[in-house]
Every structure is written in structure tokens, then in C-alpha cells.
Write a protein that holds these residues in place. Structure first.
Motif, PDB file in Angstrom:
ATOM      1  N   ASP A   1       0.741  -1.418  -0.072  1.00  0.00           N
ATOM      2  CA  ASP A   1       0.036  -0.027   0.108  1.00  0.00           C
ATOM      3  C   ASP A   1       1.017   1.212   0.147  1.00  0.00           C
ATOM      4  O   ASP A   1       0.436   2.271  -0.607  1.00  0.00           O
ATOM      5  N   ILE A   2       2.026   1.234   0.718  1.00  0.00           N
ATOM      6  CA  ILE A   2       2.786   2.700   1.134  1.00  0.00           C
ATOM      7  C   ILE A   2       4.133   2.119   1.031  1.00  0.00           C
ATOM      8  O   ILE A   2       4.513   0.870   1.764  1.00  0.00           O
ATOM      9  N   ALA A   3       5.167   2.945   0.406  1.00  0.00           N
ATOM     10  CA  ALA A   3       6.535   2.723   0.483  1.00  0.00           C
ATOM     11  C   ALA A   3       7.083   4.064   1.192  1.00  0.00           C
ATOM     12  O   ALA A   3       6.882   5.146   0.824  1.00  0.00           O
ATOM     13  N   ILE A   4       7.871   3.860   2.087  1.00  0.00           N
ATOM     14  CA  ILE A   4       8.751   4.925   2.709  1.00  0.00           C
ATOM     15  C   ILE A   4      10.059   4.804   2.039  1.00  0.00           C
ATOM     16  O   ILE A   4      10.979   4.003   1.990  1.00  0.00           O
ATOM     17  N   ILE A   5      10.432   5.992   1.249  1.00  0.00           N
ATOM     18  CA  ILE A   5      11.595   6.310   0.526  1.00  0.00           C
ATOM     19  C   ILE A   5      12.824   6.921   1.547  1.00  0.00           C
ATOM     20  O   ILE A   5      12.567   7.955   1.907  1.00  0.00           O
ATOM     21  N   ALA A   6      13.657   6.020   1.978  1.00  0.00           N
ATOM     22  CA  ALA A   6      14.778   6.687   2.910  1.00  0.00           C
ATOM     23  C   ALA A   6      16.032   6.314   2.252  1.00  0.00           C
ATOM     24  O   ALA A   6      17.002   5.667   2.817  1.00  0.00           O
ATOM     25  N   VAL A   7      16.336   6.540   1.238  1.00  0.00           N
ATOM     26  CA  VAL A   7      17.598   6.381   0.361  1.00  0.00           C
ATOM     27  C   VAL A   7      18.290   7.752  -0.090  1.00  0.00           C
ATOM     28  O   VAL A   7      17.389   8.741  -0.139  1.00  0.00           O
ATOM     29  N   PRO A   8      19.449   7.992  -0.394  1.00  0.00           N
ATOM     30  CA  PRO A   8      20.116   9.251  -0.924  1.00  0.00           C
ATOM     31  C   PRO A   8      19.605   9.911  -2.062  1.00  0.00           C
ATOM     32  O   PRO A   8      18.832   9.102  -2.967  1.00  0.00           O
ATOM     33  N   GLY A   9      19.756  11.030  -1.980  1.00  0.00           N
ATOM     34  CA  GLY A   9      18.817  11.907  -3.204  1.00  0.00           C
ATOM     35  C   GLY A   9      19.006  11.439  -4.439  1.00  0.00           C
ATOM     36  O   GLY A   9      17.976  11.319  -5.255  1.00  0.00           O
ATOM     37  N   PRO A  10      20.220  10.788  -5.027  1.00  0.00           N
ATOM     38  CA  PRO A  10      20.415  10.607  -6.325  1.00  0.00           C
ATOM     39  C   PRO A  10      19.612   9.283  -6.653  1.00  0.00           C
ATOM     40  O   PRO A  10      19.463   8.853  -7.925  1.00  0.00           O
ATOM     41  N   ALA A  11      19.394   8.505  -5.700  1.00  0.00           N
ATOM     42  CA  ALA A  11      18.842   7.175  -6.001  1.00  0.00           C
ATOM     43  C   ALA A  11      17.186   7.357  -5.779  1.00  0.00           C
ATOM     44  O   ALA A  11      16.560   6.279  -6.107  1.00  0.00           O
ATOM     45  N   VAL A  12      16.611   8.344  -5.687  1.00  0.00           N
ATOM     46  CA  VAL A  12      15.039   8.592  -5.131  1.00  0.00           C
ATOM     47  C   VAL A  12      14.430   8.026  -6.586  1.00  0.00           C
ATOM     48  O   VAL A  12      13.187   7.486  -6.310  1.00  0.00           O
ATOM     49  N   ILE A  13      14.649   8.812  -7.676  1.00  0.00           N
ATOM     50  CA  ILE A  13      13.894   8.640  -8.915  1.00  0.00           C
ATOM     51  C   ILE A  13      13.444   7.244  -9.039  1.00  0.00           C
ATOM     52  O   ILE A  13      12.498   6.739  -9.472  1.00  0.00           O
ATOM     53  N   ASP A  14      14.755   6.544  -9.083  1.00  0.00           N
ATOM     54  CA  ASP A  14      14.855   5.091  -9.653  1.00  0.00           C
ATOM     55  C   ASP A  14      13.938   4.299  -8.581  1.00  0.00           C
ATOM     56  O   ASP A  14      13.060   3.309  -8.896  1.00  0.00           O
ATOM     57  N   ALA A  15      14.200   4.513  -7.442  1.00  0.00           N
ATOM     58  CA  ALA A  15      13.410   4.077  -6.094  1.00  0.00           C
ATOM     59  C   ALA A  15      11.785   4.133  -6.389  1.00  0.00           C
ATOM     60  O   ALA A  15      10.914   3.283  -6.328  1.00  0.00           O
ATOM     61  N   VAL A  16      11.438   5.464  -6.720  1.00  0.00           N
ATOM     62  CA  VAL A  16       9.875   5.758  -6.846  1.00  0.00           C
ATOM     63  C   VAL A  16       9.467   4.906  -8.181  1.00  0.00           C
ATOM     64  O   VAL A  16       8.395   4.596  -8.197  1.00  0.00           O
ATOM     65  N   GLN A  17      10.218   5.080  -8.978  1.00  0.00           N
ATOM     66  CA  GLN A  17       9.865   4.424 -10.434  1.00  0.00           C
ATOM     67  C   GLN A  17       9.499   2.898 -10.045  1.00  0.00           C
ATOM     68  O   GLN A  17       8.747   2.281 -10.526  1.00  0.00           O
ATOM     69  N   GLN A  18      10.628   2.141  -9.241  1.00  0.00           N
ATOM     70  CA  GLN A  18      10.420   0.807  -9.016  1.00  0.00           C
ATOM     71  C   GLN A  18       9.107   0.561  -8.293  1.00  0.00           C
ATOM     72  O   GLN A  18       8.379  -0.539  -8.448  1.00  0.00           O
ATOM     73  N   CYS A  19       8.775   1.463  -7.123  1.00  0.00           N
ATOM     74  CA  CYS A  19       7.477   1.302  -6.460  1.00  0.00           C
ATOM     75  C   CYS A  19       6.196   1.391  -7.333  1.00  0.00           C
ATOM     76  O   CYS A  19       5.509   0.666  -7.396  1.00  0.00           O
ATOM     77  N   ALA A  20       6.471   2.521  -8.426  1.00  0.00           N
ATOM     78  CA  ALA A  20       5.291   2.452  -9.228  1.00  0.00           C
ATOM     79  C   ALA A  20       5.021   1.130 -10.153  1.00  0.00           C
ATOM     80  O   ALA A  20       4.046   0.842 -10.383  1.00  0.00           O
ATOM     81  N   ASP A  21       6.162   0.820 -10.616  1.00  0.00           N
ATOM     82  CA  ASP A  21       6.270  -0.470 -11.360  1.00  0.00           C
ATOM     83  C   ASP A  21       5.585  -1.510 -10.740  1.00  0.00           C
ATOM     84  O   ASP A  21       4.619  -2.623 -11.213  1.00  0.00           O
ATOM     85  N   LYS A  22       5.860  -1.837  -9.253  1.00  0.00           N
ATOM     86  CA  LYS A  22       5.320  -2.794  -8.369  1.00  0.00           C
ATOM     87  C   LYS A  22       3.660  -2.553  -8.248  1.00  0.00           C
ATOM     88  O   LYS A  22       3.048  -3.486  -7.820  1.00  0.00           O
ATOM     89  N   GLY A  23       3.317  -1.283  -8.224  1.00  0.00           N
ATOM     90  CA  GLY A  23       2.000  -1.034  -8.168  1.00  0.00           C
ATOM     91  C   GLY A  23       1.752  -0.730  -6.973  1.00  0.00           C
ATOM     92  O   GLY A  23       0.332  -0.644  -6.431  1.00  0.00           O
ATOM     93  N   VAL A  24       2.422   0.003  -6.151  1.00  0.00           N
ATOM     94  CA  VAL A  24       2.539   0.408  -4.828  1.00  0.00           C
ATOM     95  C   VAL A  24       1.441   1.902  -4.962  1.00  0.00           C
ATOM     96  O   VAL A  24       1.538   2.668  -5.837  1.00  0.00           O
TER      97      VAL A  24
END
Length: 660
Positions: free
Chosen positions: A76-99
């Protein structure tokens, strides 16, 4: 920020998730990636928790997952606690997962530089194209007290959360918002939800207000705001709160130039005119608190959901000084601190001969020796004075347990006899005393003036709710009105011609381009006349000597024309000059100014005020976002301090208010 319309239902996964993934989860509870996991475990969160960490098989006693894609089941929800440069990839992975939603703690986006702004726009695009809601970046997170869920790294929440209540907190500032959360806990004020929006690449303050407006567990929305870049969404949220009878209390900062600049750099918000914000908030029945204490006092008072039917305020006090102080504030806030009828004052004098009995009613310290005076005074004031609200000021008596118990019992009896009256109390005492009074429907305040402010606010909230669902008809323009091209640049003469075509009376006037033309035009319309420069490049005509008044003959007209043209060419040599306007000089009446300004946030704003010193020195103006109808226009005029001049002060004939 996303330009998507309000979708309050899509925020539910943020506040009542059945599963949460933490990207960048840490085994160290003190680290940003470890703190939310630690708090969720301590709170006893009942949903599924997925720590995402490719370097560990276990994090804080829970099985770790290498990536969000490897999670077995929905998130349902993902908390993103990664360094700034890695944020966009992490968010895209969440979207691909259907978060369904993500919260981004990381900073270094639009609040920093252009590169950060571009990265933030990439996050917004992900939200818009996938429908996944994004909170942040550059935010502290959120909490759902009702569901014992926390998505935050703030130490403010590490010591536990407050008891559930009916006040929601929405804040653009994470640190300030978390401070409010802790303060609510210390004051033992119950909270439903807590949301910080940070840079608002998607979920913004409007979404938070809208969600809590729709939420059945929230009655009051306590808000910290710096600015908005989406006026339609913001206004839609305020309209929704108004429609749902939810009270909004807002601490809107950035009223000074320095504060506005700080707000822009803090969360990349757009800060428009502070006076315009005042007008918008008033229009939608939002209370604008001026400081943190007022924010809490008014929000807490509003959570009682008791709104007086009128503004007639009665005051009972054991201190004459406190009574005067309350009366002063009451008058200042527009409450009716009316004296008791003469016959009623006689009755109160018979009860206590040395009491002050007009209003405030000063029962002195004698009340502490004869507690029967309190219900007698209250009953008489309510029965014969017709007060909608009565505030009783007892100072420090709350620390005397036996006395305060008697006071509570007396007031409770009066409240039961007069259920529609709003009884409020000002006293110092332990929290359990405050709880006892408030459980009986009587709000308690330490500062007696805070009680008065709360009473005035509650009255205003109640009045505002009466207006909900009553759309105001807009005046129709005549068919003969002259159209205006959106890109056209028009001068004063052309503007008045357009206004005249819309049915607004204007003075007779003519543009001339030679001195002899000026004299001829003035003679034809009749002296005295006024002359002024006409140029789209010269806004402040009088400052360059571009205006001459009181011209009485042809010779003066020729001289005035030549002087105006000379001044314009000398002081504004690059200005395009259309000519000189000759206009009949209107004498008598009351000078009034009406103007339109395009605010960077809210668009077209109408301003009205009395001319001369009322505008220039006293700033006596009223503002309203267009369009609006005749009733609102009349209220704008009535709100002016100089309105008595229009109404006919000191025997003067009233102005034509309807025409104005």
C-alpha cells in the motif's frame, strides 16, 4: 506539484495501509532508514512490514527483501529513505510494483537549485502518469494516530503518539509540523492524522485538507501554510471543508517580505499578496491564527463543535482588571459586550452590593466565600441579559481543589438549565480540572483574552456555516458591453470607455494632442477641468507632474497642456505618449477607489476603498477574488473603517451605495 484534481480517497493508503515497505531500511533505529521501522514495531502496527535492503537478510528482527519488486504481495505504501540521487529510480520501481503511495524523506530537490527542480518534476510526472500518490520530497512524513501507523523519521514521534482525537494536522514544514504534534501530545489534545507535505511534488496542503474534510474522524483541520502554486485546487479544498462543515484553523506565514522570501526557499512554494490570502481565507470561513498559541487555542475550542447563535458576550470575573481586559478584546473583535438592563443590574446589586454589575460583572473575591452567587448571577444574566456566550474568569482558583469543584458543580447546573448557552472558563489549574470542565461542555483557557478570541472565532465559524450552499447570483453584463482582447494594452481613456459600455458612469473626457485642442475641449465641456498625461508606460502620473487639477479658463488649459507634456518628456523620455486627457472636474461627493490586480497565486482580485489618506496612509481597503455578486460587494464596503462616511455620518446625506 501535480495539477490533478482533488482525489481525497487516494490518500487512504497513506493513513490506513495494510502493508508498508521501507526502502533503505536500517538495522540502526537511530538512522533515518531505521527509525520508522522501530516506531512501527513499538506502536504495534498490525499490517505487514517489508524492510527493503539488498545487503541484509534481516533488519531489526524482520526478514529483509532485496528490492521492492521481490516483495511477495501488494504494498500500500512505501517509505523512501535512500540518498537523493537514488530517489527517482526507487520511486519508479515502486510505481512498477503497483505501490499505491510513497513518502520521500530525501531533500535536495526544488528547494535547492534548477537541477533539483528538474528531478522533482520527474517525480511529479511519475505521480501523474501512474496514479501513485507521492508525499514529499523533503518532508518529515506522516502519522495516523487512529490506526497507529507512522511513516516518519522525526524524533518527535519516537516517544509515542498522542491519544486519538478529532483534530488533524497538515503542515508544509516538517519540523514545525512535528513540533505541533509534540505540543498536542503535551497539551493532551487528541489528534486524528498528521501530514507534512514538504516540497509537494504531488500531495500538497490542499490534498491534506481535502482528505481530512472527507474523513469522518476529523472535525478540525489545523494547518501550517507557506504558500500554494495551485489556486484552483487550494480553493476547491477550502470549499470542500466548508461544505462538509469542517473547521479550518490556519497559521499562514510569509506576511513580511523577509518571511515570503524564506517561504519560497524553504519548500519552493509561491507566496502571493498576504492581504489577498487574508481575503481568501475569510471568504471560506478559515480562521487565520497569528501565532502558535492561537492556532492551538482556536483549534481546540472548535473541536467542541459548539457555535453560539449570536455574538452577545457576557463576562463574570473575580478581578476587575481581567474584566476590563476581556471587554476591550471583545469590542475589538466585534463581539457585543452589551451592558445588562438597568432592572437586572439592580437585582445583581441586591445579591452583592459592592459588585460591578453592568458587564463585565465583577463579583470580586466574595464569590469564593459565597459560591451561591455564581449560579444566581449566571442565571440572571442568561435569563434577562440574553447573552449567547458567558466567560467566567477565576484566575488561579483552579489550584484550590475544593473551590474549583464547587465552581464546576455550579456551572454544570446552569449549563443544564441553559443548554444553548456557551459557557467558557478562564482559570489556572491542573490538567485534570480542565478535562473535567471540558467533558461537561465548558472550554477552559489560561489567558482570559484567549477565551474571548475563541468565543469570537466560534461565533464566526457558526455564521460562516449558515452561508454554505447558498450560491450568490452574479450580475449580468449588458449586451452592449465592448469586448476586450486578452492581449490588448489599453490606456485610461479606452478603459473608461469600456467601463461606460458596461453601464458604469464616467466623467466626460477627451484625448488631445495639442495645446489649442486642450483649450477647445475644456471650453466645450465647461470649466473647471482636470488634465493628465495618457501613456501605457507611466503608471504614477502625479509623481512626474503629469496631472493638473482646477483649470478654469483657456489660458490655463494651454499652460497645463504644455507643462504636462514637458514634464513627461523630461522625466519619462522613453515613454510612449498617447496625448493628454481633458476631463470634467467632479466636485463634492466622497472619493472612492476601485481597482483590479492580478495576484500571482489567486488571479484577479478586486479592491475597494475610500480615496485619499484612507487608502494611501491608513490602508483602509477590502479585497475579494472575482467574480462575486452584489451582496458580497456591499459587505466589502461595510467592512471599511470609513464606511460611516458612505452611510451618511454626522447628518450628511448617504452615498448611492447601490450604484457603487
Amino acid at each position: 506539484m501535480s495539477n490533478s484534481p482533488l482525489r481525497p480517497d487516494t490518500l487512504m493508503p497513506l493513513f490506513n495501509p495494510q502493508s508498508v515497505a521501507i526502502l533503505g531500511a536500517s538495522s540502526d533505529p537511530a538512522r533515518i532508514g531505521g527509525r520508522p521501522l522501530s516506531m512501527l514495531k513499538e506502536l504495534g502496527y498490525q499490517g505487514k512490514i517489508y524492510p527493503i535492503n539488498p545487503r541484509h537478510s534481516e533488519v531489526q528482527g524482520l526478514p529483509a527483501v532485496p528490492s521492492i519488486a521481490d516483495v511477495d504481495g501488494p504494498v500500500d505504501i512505501a517509505i523512501i529513505a535512500v540518498p537523493g540521487p537514488a530517489v527517482i529510480d526507487a520511486v519508479q520501481q515502486c510505481a512498477d510494483k503497483g505501490v499505491k503511495a510513497v513518502v520521500i524523506f530525501s531533500s535536495g530537490f526544488a528547494e535547492v537549485d534548477e537541477e533539483g527542480k528538474e528531478s522533482q518534476q520527474a517525480l511529479t510526472k511519475i505521480a501523474e502518469t501512474t496514479g501513485m500518490r507521492i508525499v514529499g520530497p523533503n518532508c518529515i512524513g506522516l502519522a495516523s494516530v487512529l490506526h497507529r501507523f507512522v511513516a516518519s523519521f522525526s524524533t518527535a514521534l519516537s516517544d509515542g503518539i498522542s491519544a486519538p482525537g478529532r483534530i488533524g494536522i497538515v503542515s508544509q514544514s516538517g519540523a514545525f509540523g512535528s513540533y505541533c504534534f509534540v505540543l498536542a501530545k503535551e497539551k493532551q489534545i487528541g489528534i486524528s492524522y498528521f501530514l507534512t507535505t514538504g516540497n509537494s511534488c504531488d500531495v500538497d496542503i490542499s490534498d491534506g485538507i481535502a482528505f481530512m474534510a472527507e474523513d469522518e474522524h476529523t472535525d478540525v483541520i489545523m494547518t501550517y501554510m507557506e504558500g500554494t502554486t495551485n489556486r484552483e485546487k487550494f480553493i476547491a479544498a477550502l470549499e470542500l471543508a466548508q461544505k462538509k462543515n469542517k473547521t479550518v484553523v490556519m497559521l499562514k506565514v510569509g506576511s513580511s517580505d523577509v518571511g515570503a522570501q524564506a517561504a519560497a526557499s524553504h519548500t519552493a512554494s509561491l507566496v502571493g499578496s498576504d492581504d489577498v490570502y487574508d481575503s481568501i481565507l475569510t471568504q471560506y470561513n478559515v480562521y487565520r491564527a497569528r501565532n502558535l498559541n492561537e492556532l492551538f487555542e482556536i483549534a481546540h475550542a472548535a473541536s467542541s463543535n459548539r457555535f453560539p447563535a449570536g455574538n452577545k458576550l457576557g463576562l463574570i470575573t473575580v478581578s476587575g482588571g481581567a474584566g476590563i481586559l476581556m471587554a476591550d478584546v471583545g469590542e475589538e473583535l466585534g463581539m457585543d459586550v452589551a451592558p445588562l438592563p438597568t432592572a437586572t443590574q439592580k437585582k445583581l446589586k441586591e445579591l452583592l452590593p459592592f459588585a460591578g454589575v453592568a458587564n463585565p460583572v465583577d463579583v470580586t473575591a466574595q464569590l469564593l466565600n459565597d459560591m451561591s452567587l455564581l449560579p444566581k448571577n449566571l442565571d440572571i444574566m442568561l435569563d434577562e441579559g440574553g447573552y449567547d456566550v458567558i466567560i467566567c474568569c477565576f484566575l488561579h482558583v483552579g489550584h484550590q481543589k475544593a473551590l474549583v469543584e464547587e465552581i464546576h458543580a455550579s456551572m454544570l447546573g446552569v449549563q443544564e438549565k441553559h443548554p444553548d448557552a456557551l459557557l467558557m472558563v478562564s482559570l489556572l489549574g491542573p490538567h485534570e480540572i480542565r478535562q473535567k470542565f471540558e467533558a461537561s461542555g465548558m472550554m477552559v483557557f489560561e489567558d482570559p483574552t484567549s477565551a474571548v478570541r475563541a468565543a469570537a472565532a466560534l461565533y464566526r465559524f457558526g455564521e460562516g456555516r449558515k452561508q454554505v450552499g447558498q450560491p450568490e447570483p452574479l450580475p449580468k453584463l449588458p449586451a452592449s458591453v465592448e469586448p476586450v482582447k486578452p492581449t490588448a494594452q489599453i490606456n485610461e481613456f479606452e478603459a473608461k470607455r469600456i467601463l461606460h459600455s458596461a453601464g458604469i458612469r464616467v466623467a466626460e473626457e477627451k484625448i488631445v494632442t495639442a495645446a489649442d485642442q486642450a483649450a477647445a475641449a475644456a471650453s466645450a465641456m465647461g470649466y473647471p477641468v482636470v488634465m493628465k498625461i495618457v501613456s501605457p508606460d507611466i503608471q504614477h502620473k502625479s509623481e512626474i507632474g503629469g496631472v493638473v487639477v482646477g483649470i478654469h479658463n483657456d489660458a490655463e488649459a494651454v499652460d497645463a497642456y504644455n507643462q504636462i507634456m514637458s514634464n513627461a518628456k523630461t522625466k519619462e523620455p522613453n515613454a510612449a505618449i498617447d496625448g493628454v486627457l481633458v476631463a470634467e472636474m467632479i466636485q463634492g461627493g466622497i472619493e472612492t477607489i476601485i481597482g483590479v490586480n492580478r495576484d500571482p497565486v489567486f488571479g484577479q482580485i478586486i479592491m475597494v476603498g475610500l480615496g485619499g489618506i484612507f487608502v494611501e496612509i491608513l490602508g483602509d481597503v477590502s479585497l475579494q477574488r472575482a467574480p462575486f455578486g452584489n451582496e458580497t460587494a456591499k459587505k466589502m464596503l461595510q467592512s471599511l473603517k470609513g464606511y460611516p462616511l458612505l452611510a451618511g455620518a454626522r447628518g450628511q446625506a448617504p452615498a448611492d451605495i447601490d450604484a457603487l
